[in-house]
Write an enzyme that holds these catalytic residues in place. Structure first.
Site, PDB file in Angstrom:
ATOM      1  N   SER A 167       1.549  -9.693  -1.028  1.00  0.00           N
ATOM      2  CA  SER A 167       1.236  -8.267  -0.915  1.00  0.00           C
ATOM      3  C   SER A 167       1.466  -7.679   0.474  1.00  0.00           C
ATOM      4  O   SER A 167       1.623  -6.476   0.617  1.00  0.00           O
ATOM      5  CB  SER A 167      -0.204  -8.005  -1.349  1.00  0.00           C
TER       6      SER A 167
ATOM      7  N   GLU B 260      -9.964   5.664   3.344  1.00  0.00           N
ATOM      8  CA  GLU B 260     -10.700   4.561   3.951  1.00  0.00           C
ATOM      9  C   GLU B 260      -9.750   3.386   4.092  1.00  0.00           C
ATOM     10  O   GLU B 260      -8.703   3.343   3.450  1.00  0.00           O
ATOM     11  CB  GLU B 260     -11.913   4.172   3.090  1.00  0.00           C
TER      12      GLU B 260
ATOM     13  N   LYS C 156       0.803  -1.223   0.000  1.00  0.00           N
ATOM     14  CA  LYS C 156       0.000   0.000   0.000  1.00  0.00           C
ATOM     15  C   LYS C 156       0.844   1.285   0.000  1.00  0.00           C
ATOM     16  O   LYS C 156       0.437   2.306  -0.559  1.00  0.00           O
ATOM     17  CB  LYS C 156      -0.950   0.013   1.203  1.00  0.00           C
TER      18      LYS C 156
END
Length: 413
Positions: free
Chosen positions: A387, A122, A100
């Site tokens: 990830s 969010e 991210k």
């Protein structure tokens, strides 16, 4: 015709100037937000080819994020299932523990360029929340992160991390109290504060330009992985896979491989099964629709309202999917498949015990598919995007599954 050659100019063709990936994408916005999103689009277009911006982002990635992340050969796990070799792109080693931060630092740098004072976001699993809180701290901005109350309870370690980084975590109690409702709340907040704030979406979705921006920032994953795999083996992997919720880590992994003779698999959460409310497998069960200001595939009822969704992985329980994934499915370039909760958790413990890597539950879906692939292919290789790491999930997993002794016994015997 060479189907891979057809993708040589893909990035120049998609999205078009209005933000469409074929018939998907676009920007369906309240009138008062059209100007705000256009401002973000124009600012990004102005700096995305700027040497100053690119060099600053590269410096941040190297000196702050710790990029490039490595590719790891899962030698012991591969031997467990035969001769097909499993490799992982280790985004869990990226600063903050997941992919991210790749787009959050890019979006934070964009916000600084635009003169914004606050970042609104969010989060579901909390990885985007932690990453955007990190970016806000790095660039000296206020930060509001909207998070469903169910996810706040499941992802308590990440909630604490966000608060320690200075972010204001805003609980969302509407609806199912998960990711979809957090998106709704963040969107409403941006509607009120768009003059001084930027909305940093947590995946490759939402109104244009965010699917394009996030895809571009995340492509560093696949660019690195492609170069690293070639250096390690001298050839391309036979297959590449990644989990798909909204679609940021997967698009970052997939796009650099589109023109290569490599099969690509996007893995969605089948959860507890195929009944409504038991999964979040949008590509398998969804239909064309609109959600959060863009066209895509959506799990929806006959009136076009999003259906309840579920996944053991908080970062995957979204009733839509990024518009670029919808296009890649229609173009038959990416194959979409599913993995159940139980398959994901088995992979979670197998990777932990055989490779010494505790993955995020989201990432365990990709590992589970890599294991499936290895079981059915006598040779070759598959490269999966890991990830994120599983620190955030340990308390929840221990409460539900203990330390996974049942999976160890199954394979040890």
């Amino acid at each position: 015709m060479n189907k891979y050659k057809d993708f040589d100019n893909y990035l120049k063709e998609y999205p078009d100037e209005n933000g469409y990936f074929g018939e998907y994408g676009g920007a369906y916005l309240p009138e008062e937000l059209i100007k705000a999103f256009k401002e973000s689009d124009e600012a990004y277009e102005a700096i995305c080819h700027s040497a100053q911006f690119i060099n600053e982002l590269r410096r941040i990635r190297k000196d702050f994020q710790g990029r490039p992340t490595p590719v790891h050969h899962c030698e012991r796990l591969s031997k467990l299932f035969g001769n097909c070799q499993i490799y992982l792109k280790r985004e869990d080693l990226n600063h903050t523990g997941a992919h991210k931060l790749n787009h959050c630092m890019g979006e934070g740098l964009l916000a600084k360029y635009m003169g914004k004072k606050k970042i609104i976001a969010e989060t579901g699993a909390g990885q985007h929340g932690v990453a955007i809180a990190t970016a806000a701290a790095y660039f000296g901005m206020e930060c509001d992160v909207y998070m469903g109350e169910v996810d706040i309870e499941k992802q308590h370690p990440n909630v604490i991390r966000m608060k320690m980084l200075g972010a204001n975590v805003v609980p969302v109690s509407a609806g199912l109290k998960t990711l979809k409702e957090a998106c709704d709340a963040a969107f409403d907040a941006f509607l009120r504060e768009h003059e001084t704030a930027i909305y940093c979406i947590g995946s490759a979705l939402g109104p244009h330009p965010f699917p394009m921006m996030v895809r571009d920032f995340q492509s560093v994953i696949g660019i690195e992985a492609r170069e690293q795999f070639l250096e390690m083996t001298g050839i391309m992997p036979d297959a590449v896979c990644a989990c798909v919720g909204g679609g940021s880590n997967s698009l970052g992994m997939f796009v650099p491989f589109l023109a290569d003779p490599v099969e690509i698999y996007g893995i969605e959460p089948l959860g507890r099964g195929e009944n409504i409310g038991d999964h979040a497998a949008t590509m398998k069960f969804g239909t064309k629709g609109r959600i959060h200001g863009f066209n895509t595939y959506v799990l929806q009822d006959e009136a076009g309202e999003p259906l309840p969704v579920y996944s053991i992985a908080s970062g995957l329980d979204y009733p839509g999917v990024g518009p670029e994934h919808a296009l890649l499915r229609d173009l038959d370039r990416v194959h979409y498949d599913t993995v159940s909760d139980e398959e994901a958790m088995e992979a979670f413990f197998l990777l932990s015990r055989y490779e010494g890597i505790i993955p995020a539950i989201e990432s365990a879906h990709a590992v589970a598919y890599a294991i499936k692939y290895a079981k059915t292919h006598k040779s070759g290789s598959i490269l999966a995007c890991l990830s994120g790491r599983g620190d955030k999930d340990i308390d929840y997993v221990y409460e539900k599954y203990g330390c996974g002794e049942q999976f160890k016994l199954k394979y040890d015997n």
